[in-house]
Enzyme design. Structure first.
Site, PDB file in Angstrom:
ATOM      1  N   HIS A 328      11.381 -16.327 -23.173  1.00 18.86           N
ATOM      2  CA  HIS A 328      12.125 -15.808 -22.029  1.00 18.86           C
ATOM      3  C   HIS A 328      13.579 -16.245 -22.138  1.00 18.86           C
ATOM      4  O   HIS A 328      13.876 -17.294 -22.723  1.00 18.86           O
ATOM      5  CB  HIS A 328      11.505 -16.323 -20.721  1.00 18.86           C
ATOM      6  N   ASP A 386       4.743 -11.259 -18.655  1.00 17.31           N
ATOM      7  CA  ASP A 386       4.254 -10.018 -19.256  1.00 17.31           C
ATOM      8  C   ASP A 386       3.006 -10.221 -20.105  1.00 17.31           C
ATOM      9  O   ASP A 386       2.248  -9.270 -20.318  1.00 17.31           O
ATOM     10  CB  ASP A 386       5.355  -9.381 -20.112  1.00 17.31           C
TER      11      ASP A 386
END
Length: 450
Positions: A328, A386
């Site tokens: 991320h 995700d």
């Protein structure tokens, strides 16, 4: 005539590429922050917000120091919000929307009235479903959502008003209508492009947002308590992620021009549609399907690790070298949304007899970390939201075409809160500077051009 096969068009394409390419060295020479990122990986500060805060690292002597990630909605830690409504065995998304829009947690009476307000706003205008959705189906539901938002402008008696009262009215109606739009958009796509039966249910005003989505998407309207609870959690964890994420920033930029709510939210949907933003969970699903097809004995950790190394080395899957769902831009040691979702995904996997699938996702997380540690890569990597969201959607039997639209259905709460904040607090139009790298040229008459 299809111009793309035209020889001259191909020459024009090469010309456009040549005159659009900027050498990477120019960015460094001009001290341009590509992607609005500083050289140490932190984001360039461009605004202030009350709405949300993302904490993934600490800065010590201008060097990023990893920490366990935290996400705050209006100052409240996300995990505290989730633990509270789950312990009370109630849905949390509507409370989250109230908090993001108004800045305070609702009391019981306020929440009841707000739920009634959302419920009464879920229906689409007369003939909208037939004329806008069924007569003009789209293969991409995000495209259908974006167009539907813009058409709703025409049904509004005061579409351009930017008073707080008017924006709140528009925001609440759009938040309520998103589940209906995406559900009908999918049914139209399934019918006209996939040759399935057309099933249109009316929204139930007494149901929560998560329950309405399952009610609208399923032919028999049926769902379990666990299914509704985990979809509600998905909506909560996706509702907001700070002002700097791409779609929220797009909302700030477009709103700063003074434009209408429909244009601003449509722009945010366009941003979220991109595979680098909201479309990432679909890439996780594609990657997992590829692993199942091409990795023999994927249940065995050793075999799975070998295949993940192939993906990282750009010789398998889409050859980008990315393990989708891992890493991320802000979070380092952990993404709090992924931790919350992983815990609930295990419960649903047990109910759905999908523990092998759950273990695959969990092993992807574990083994990817091991591979990066072994390679000595100067990067701390952890699972992001995700990785598990697509898995949960699949267990809920939600079609992949709705993964990103569901993200939008949650995130519109944050977008609307950021739009309100932009218009109330900052009357400056957002206009950053771009440096021209062209040399000045003398205009040539057409007769002198080769």
């Amino acid at each position: 005539m299809e111009i793309i096969n035209n020889k001259y068009f191909k020459e024009l394409t090469k010309l456009a590429e040549k005159n659009s390419k900027i050498a990477p060295s120019f960015y460094k020479e001009n001290d341009v922050k590509r992607g609005l990122r500083n050289s140490n990986g932190t984001g360039v500060k461009v605004g202030l917000t009350h709405v949300g805060s993302v904490k993934g690292y600490e800065l010590v002597d201008n060097i990023k120091r990893p920490i366990n990630g935290k996400l705050y909605y209006r100052g409240y830690e996300l995990s505290d919000i989730v633990n509270a409504f789950q312990s009370e065995k109630r849905k949390g998304f509507e409370e989250t929307v109230f908090l993001l829009l108004f800045g305070e947690l609702p009391n019981k009476n306020e929440l009841t009235q707000f739920n009634e307000m959302l419920g009464a706003s879920r229906e689409l205008p007369n003939e909208f479903t037939e004329n806008m959705i069924l007569k003009i189906p789209s293969k991409n539901i995000m495209n259908k959502l974006q167009r539907s938002i813009l058409v709703l402008y025409s049904y509004d008696y005061n579409p351009d008003g930017i008073s707080l009262e008017n924006i709140l009215r528009q925001s609440i109606k759009l938040i309520a209508q998103f589940p209906t739009i995406i559900s009908y958009g999918y049914q139209a796509k399934a019918h006209y492009f996939d040759k399935k039966s057309l099933i249109i249910h009316s929204p139930d005003n007494a149901l929560s947002t998560a329950e309405n989505i399952l009610h609208l998407c399923r032919s028999d309207n049926k769902y379990t308590k666990t299914e509704a609870e985990i979809l509600d959690l998905l909506l909560v964890v996706h509702a907001e992620h700070g002002g700097g994420n791409n779609s929220a920033f797009a909302t700030h930029v477009v709103s700063s021009s003074g434009t209408d709510t429909y244009s601003a939210i449509a722009a945010a949907v366009g941003s979220l549609k991109g595979p680098k933003h909201g479309g990432a969970n679909s890439k996780v699903t594609e990657m997992v399907n590829d692993i199942k097809e091409n990795c023999t004995k994927w249940k065995d950790e050793a075999n799975l690790k070998i295949y993940l190394e192939k993906i990282i080395n750009k010789v398998a899957f889409d050859k980008t070298g990315l393990i989708y769902g891992m890493g991320h831009a802000v979070y380092t040691y952990s993404d709090p949304r992924a931790k919350l979702l992983k815990k609930e995904a295990l419960k649903l996997a047990k109910e759905k007899d999908s523990l092998d699938e759950y273990n695959l996702y969990s092993n992807i997380e574990k083994l990817t970390k091991e591979i990066f540690d072994k390679k000595g890569k100067n990067k701390i990597i952890s699972a992001n939201v995700d990785l598990y969201s697509g898995f949960v959607y699949s267990m809920l039997e939600i079609p992949p075409e709705l993964y990103t639209p569901l993200f939008a259905t949650a995130r519109i709460a944050g977008w609307c809160a950021h739009r309100i904040e932009q218009l109330i607090s900052d009357d400056k139009i957002i206009r950053p500077a771009y440096i021209s790298v062209n040399k000045h040229r003398k205009y040539k008459a057409i007769i002198d051009r080769k």
